[in-house]
Write a protein that holds these residues in place. Structure first.
Motif, mmCIF file in Angstrom:
data_model
loop_
_atom_site.group_PDB
_atom_site.id
_atom_site.type_symbol
_atom_site.label_atom_id
_atom_site.label_comp_id
_atom_site.label_asym_id
_atom_site.label_seq_id
_atom_site.Cartn_x
_atom_site.Cartn_y
_atom_site.Cartn_z
ATOM 1 N N GLN A 1 16.091 -20.560 17.498
ATOM 2 C CA GLN A 1 15.003 -20.633 18.198
ATOM 3 C C GLN A 1 14.120 -19.525 19.246
ATOM 4 O O GLN A 1 15.143 -18.651 19.858
ATOM 5 N N GLY B 1 10.262 -18.563 20.396
ATOM 6 C CA GLY B 1 8.694 -19.254 20.476
ATOM 7 C C GLY B 1 9.188 -20.529 21.255
ATOM 8 O O GLY B 1 9.459 -20.550 21.576
ATOM 9 N N LEU C 1 6.006 -27.052 16.350
ATOM 10 C CA LEU C 1 6.959 -26.168 14.987
ATOM 11 C C LEU C 1 7.078 -27.149 14.213
ATOM 12 O O LEU C 1 7.292 -28.845 13.762
ATOM 13 N N ASP D 1 3.721 -22.878 14.709
ATOM 14 C CA ASP D 1 5.255 -21.880 14.371
ATOM 15 C C ASP D 1 5.990 -23.186 12.524
ATOM 16 O O ASP D 1 5.766 -23.969 13.041
ATOM 17 N N THR D 2 5.882 -21.651 11.519
ATOM 18 C CA THR D 2 6.881 -22.970 10.333
ATOM 19 C C THR D 2 8.102 -22.483 9.722
ATOM 20 O O THR D 2 8.648 -21.361 9.819
ATOM 21 N N HIS D 3 8.720 -23.548 9.942
ATOM 22 C CA HIS D 3 10.122 -23.076 9.253
ATOM 23 C C HIS D 3 10.152 -24.124 8.440
ATOM 24 O O HIS D 3 10.254 -25.419 7.814
ATOM 25 N N GLN E 1 0.977 -18.658 7.454
ATOM 26 C CA GLN E 1 1.406 -17.820 7.938
ATOM 27 C C GLN E 1 0.177 -17.499 9.260
ATOM 28 O O GLN E 1 -0.183 -16.908 10.046
ATOM 29 N N GLY F 1 1.327 -19.547 12.294
ATOM 30 C CA GLY F 1 2.046 -19.180 13.173
ATOM 31 C C GLY F 1 2.710 -18.670 12.524
ATOM 32 O O GLY F 1 2.823 -17.606 11.133
ATOM 33 N N GLY F 2 3.880 -17.635 13.222
ATOM 34 C CA GLY F 2 4.678 -17.167 11.996
ATOM 35 C C GLY F 2 5.776 -18.194 11.748
ATOM 36 O O GLY F 2 5.846 -19.498 10.965
ATOM 37 N N VAL F 3 6.166 -17.449 10.075
ATOM 38 C CA VAL F 3 6.878 -18.267 8.956
ATOM 39 C C VAL F 3 8.439 -17.774 8.653
ATOM 40 O O VAL F 3 8.661 -16.919 8.833
ATOM 41 N N THR F 4 9.485 -18.772 8.766
ATOM 42 C CA THR F 4 10.967 -18.686 8.558
ATOM 43 C C THR F 4 11.749 -19.483 7.568
ATOM 44 O O THR F 4 11.456 -20.505 7.703
#
Length: 920
Positions: free
Chosen positions: A89, A91, A95, A183-185, A204, A207-210
């Protein structure tokens, strides 16, 4: 979470307490001020005396160190230390967890839930609100506390379809209503689908995408086809790879109706290939029993291929009223029927007397007007039991008095004498075409070619039932095909001949399609949209994402074309569908399906789904601190002279030796009998696997405790039994966990087991593999169970019916979960003469207790408790898991009450007779 030296701390600020340890050391080390010395002559009288209870003038260094360690353990324990902490984790802020949640991820779904659980745990520590979006069932995102989502994890299951364009559009619309960034998981199933790239761009932008994906390859099974006398099985994989061999299992019912592994075949993938094929040649009788094919070791809807009529060649008996003339095959009344049915049916040769005992699916009578009384009676009985009698008219039928004065049992309608000729050389009229098929007819939706005409037919007499029995008519409204039900079967009459003498119908493709709609010819070829026009198919069983079939319930029917061209989704689920007597299997994949792997952009980080379990050690450190403080108390008493060292050593030594000594006692056979009979005792079979045996013992201990608190049954401590040495008659119930490597009992042991079953004992076989296997021998435990149970005198079995006493012996139950849920539980089959009495909710079953109960839900794991009464093994997650554990306990109570009291609750079926006999 703060990580220091590889150890995480959930409350790192508590570690500041370690700074007080030097101060504490100085306080404990402080020595009282030296006393003032004064000369006192009388003290000389005390010289030479010895004080047995002396007190040290300072704290010994080792005791001081002990106290420092206890204080440090308390401080570090309160700081929430965690070994192997998650460092994924990063950020802050909201989420969003995005799940493909399709069949492609079902096999690895437990690992996915573990990863999600770890993500929620870390988000909860960081105070991040979380929302979960499933693309196969999109809902508006709601950001909540992570702990709220953890309780809902057991309800997250994969669906037997992939996200489609409509679902992606719905997800995009829902995301557009969310304000702010997040953010995205993304937990991907590794298969591509339309709209994924658009959704990725939208995420995207917020926010950030993982991306998280598993390393295991995706395997699937295409629908089985029948080609050249063999079943063609095709396995596919998403990405090319090295040479690989997989096993496909054919599952079906044996003659006793029990689901078994009927056959297996290996399919090999060549290096770099994404498809492998194998042919399976089976006798028609065995082939007809197959209900599904599945990839061994895979637990997903894509790894299952359901079967329908396409693999079953129907047995057809063709009987003509005239003998074929040699060399004139085209004049034979059966020629065209034979040509139509050869690719899809097996013929039963002989006359009626010979074919009726063979019990074919269809009997065709072409221009047969007269039957003997014995043939008539036998044919009526055969139809009433579910047969299809297909009759064609002809000169013999037209000239006979069949069905003239009264309706014949083997004709749908009454017939007029003679026939009707139109469009012939001696007729002034023209040949008649066919009228469009009406809604409700099995032929509804078929296209009628213009060149199909009828020149001669037998006429039906007007009758009140005539309109209901006409399923095809000529353009002038006269009946062409009529049908009526007879018992469980039906009688169908074509009012024309089976050859081209009276019509051009046998020369057209419409004739083939009409026979197919009547289920005369099996659908060995792939169904086309045109063939299903105008039909409605009712779902019988539907398949979930794990490939498990369940009853369709009240799901609505589906239009025929939609089964072929429609996209799978909530309104069109894979499973078995039925229309009339035809069955159609809708599988996840079609014959031309391919698996397209996802290609992610380079700027999207990709991680694996491997989860290393965190180990909180705060409780361990606090326990250590308590132990150190207890030792400090004992040491302080010893130093002050209030507790002798010898006494302390004796106490410590006795504490160490008591437990092993208590467990070292091994009773002989007499003591074993006394222990097993002084109270009701539940027992488990010793497998030789210490871990499994310990769980079984703990499970029966938990079940015994549940019985003690909830019922009048008060069991003693459970016992493990050795089948080779111990007597079994003392125990009403034996729990037998199955392991692949447990030894096969000897003949003497099987003799004891069979005597135990005959005397009223019950054995609960538990394969403990419901999380990886469906039924039968598709797992090592299932195959071992078949080997162990083969020498036992086990009666015919069936899944627990809804009116079985197990469903109401103490609690009202319909599901019987353990640590796992979803698989069927098998018991002794009800007698064939079991009847449902009017006004009673269940049948009048026999009074015997089922000698065996077979399942794979790991009931002992759900019942198991430790010596303190705490659950030993986890069941599910959150409230849903505890609810599942409660249902498992209730099943155990019902099981014991059933074996102790029999089917006493079924005696309620006799209440009306008893009241009548008493005159009430």
């Amino acid at each position: 979470m703060t990580v220091l030296a590889g150890i995480g701390f959930t409350a790192p600020w508590v570690l500041l307490g370690l700074l007080t340890l030097p101060i504490l050391w100085l306080i404990l080390r402080a020595v009282p001020p030296a006393p003032i010395r004064r000369l006192f002559p009388a003290v000389t009288l005390l010289l030479g005396l010895k004080d047995d209870e002396s007190v040290s003038d300072r704290t010994p260094w080792w005791l001081l160190l002990l106290r420092m360690l206890a204080a440090a353990a308390i401080i570090i324990g309160l700081a929430g230390p965690v070994l192997n902490p998650s460092r994924d984790q990063t950020g802050s802020g909201p989420l969003l967890l995005v799940l493909d949640a399709s069949w492609a991820g079902a096999t690895r779904w437990p690992a996915t839930l573990d990863q999600i659980d770890a993500q929620l745990t870390e988000a909860g520590r960081a105070g991040r609100p979380v929302s979960i979006l499933r693309l196969t069932e999109p809902e508006p995102p709601v950001f909540q506390a992570a702990e709220a989502w953890r309780n809902r994890l057991p309800g997250l299951v994969p669906q037997p379809w992939q996200p489609d364009a409509a679902q992606i559009e719905q997800a995009l619309a829902d995301l557009s209503a969310v304000e702010g960034g997040f953010d995205t998981h993304w937990f991907t199933d590794k298969l591509d689908y339309p709209g994924r790239e658009t959704l990725l761009s939208a995420l995207q932008a917020r926010g950030g995408v993982t991306v998280y994906r598993a390393a295991a390859p995706i395997l699937a099974l295409l629908p089985a086809t029948y080609q050249d006398g063999a079943i063609r099985l095709t396995a596919v994989r998403a990405t090319p790879g090295p040479a690989q061999t997989v096993t496909i299992n054919a599952q079906g019912r044996d003659p006793a109706g029990v689901m078994r592994l009927l056959q297996s075949v290996e399919v090999s993938f060549e290096s770099g290939a994404t498809q492998g094929q194998a042919d399976l040649a089976l006798p028609s009788e065995l082939r007809a029993r197959i209900t599904r094919f599945e990839l061994q070791g895979q637990r997903s809807a894509g790894a299952v291929s359901l079967t329908d009529d396409s693999l079953r060649r129907r047995e057809v008996a063709l009987i003509a009223g005239t003998v074929n003339r040699e060399g004139l095959e085209l004049l034979s009344p059966l020629h065209y029927l034979t040509q139509v049915l050869i690719p899809t049916a097996d013929f039963v040769e002989g006359g009626l007397a010979e074919v009726l005992p063979a019990n074919p699916d269809v009997i065709v009578l072409a221009d047969v007007a007269k039957l003997t009384p014995a043939e008539q009676a036998g044919l009526v009985e055969w139809v009433e039991q579910g047969g299809l009698l297909l009759r064609f008219a002809g000169p013999h039928m037209a000239a006979s008095d069949l069905g003239r004065d009264a309706e014949d049992a083997l004709l749908p309608v009454r017939l007029r004498s003679g026939g009707r000729s139109v469009g012939g050389a001696m007729s002034w009229g023209e040949a008649k075409g066919l009228a469009p098929f009406q809604e409700g007819s099995p032929f509804y939706g078929l296209r009628i070619p213009d060149d199909v005409t009828v020149s001669t037919q037998v006429m039906a007499q007007p009758d009140p039932n005539l309109a209901d029995r006409v399923i095809a008519a000529l353009s002038d409204g006269t009946p062409l095909v009529t049908r009526k039900p007879l018992g469980l079967g039906q009688v169908v009459l074509f009012h024309v001949t089976a050859d081209a003498e009276w019509s051009t119908l046998p020369l057209s493709g419409l004739f083939v399609e009409m026979l197919d709609r009547l289920a005369v010819a099996s659908a060995a070829k792939t169904r086309q949209v045109e063939q299903l026009q105008g039909t409605t198919w009712e779902p019988i069983q539907v398949m979930d994402g794990f490939g498990t079939l369940s009853d369709a319930g009240n799901l609505a029917g589906v239009d025929g074309p939609a089964l072929i061209s429609g996209a799978l989704g909530p309104d069109l689920r894979p499973g078995l569908y039925e229309s009339g007597k035809q069955k159609l299997a809708l599988n996840v994949l079609t014959e031309d399906s391919t698996l397209r792997p996802i290609s992610w952009p380079a700027d999207v980080p990709i991680k694996g789904q491997e989860v290393s379990a965190e180990t909180p050690i705060g409780g361990l450190l606090l326990s250590l601190a308590l132990i150190l403080l207890a030792v400090d108390v004992v040491a302080s008493l010893a130093l002050s002279g209030r507790l002798g060292l010898a006494r302390a050593a004796a106490v410590a030594l006795s504490a160490v030796l008591i437990a092993p000594q208590a467990q070292a006692q091994t009773p002989d056979e007499t003591e074993f009998a006394l222990q097993a009979t002084k109270e009701l005792v539940l027992a488990h079979v010793l497998t030789g696997n210490a871990q499994i045996d310990d769980v079984a013992h703990a499970g029966l201990r938990g079940l015994s405790q549940t019985l003690f608190y909830r019922t009048s049954v008060e069991p003693a401590e459970p016992m493990g039994v050795d089948l080779e040495r111990d007597e079994l008659a003392f125990f009403p119930l034996l729990y037998w966990p199955i392991t692949p490597d447990q030894p096969q009992p000897s003949a003497e042991a099987y003799a004891k087991l069979n005597a135990y079953l005959r005397s009223g004992g019950m054995i609960l076989f538990d394969t403990r593999d419901a999380n990886i296997a469906g039924f039968g021998a598709s797992s090592p435990n299932g195959r071992k169970l078949q080997q162990l149970a083969a020498p036992l005198n086990i009666p015919a079995l069936e899944p627990v019916p809804r009116d079985h006493v197990l469903t109401r012996a103490f609690y009202l139950l319909q599901d019987f979960p353990g640590r796992f849920a979803g698989t069927e539980v098998w018991v002794e089959a009800a007698p064939l003469d079991a009847e449902l009495i009017e006004g009673m909710p269940f049948r009048n079953l026999n009074d015997n207790v089922t000698p065996v109960v077979i399942g794979g839900n790991d009931w002992a794991g759900a019942w198991a408790i430790d010596r303190n009464g705490q659950a030993l093994l986890p069941v599910g997650r959150g409230y849903a898991g505890e609810r599942q554990r409660e249902l498992a306990n209730r099943f155990g109570v019902n099981l014991v009450m059933h074996v102790l009291t029999g089917n006493y609750k079924s005696d309620q079926v006799h209440v009306p007779a008893l009241l009548d006999r008493l005159g009430q």
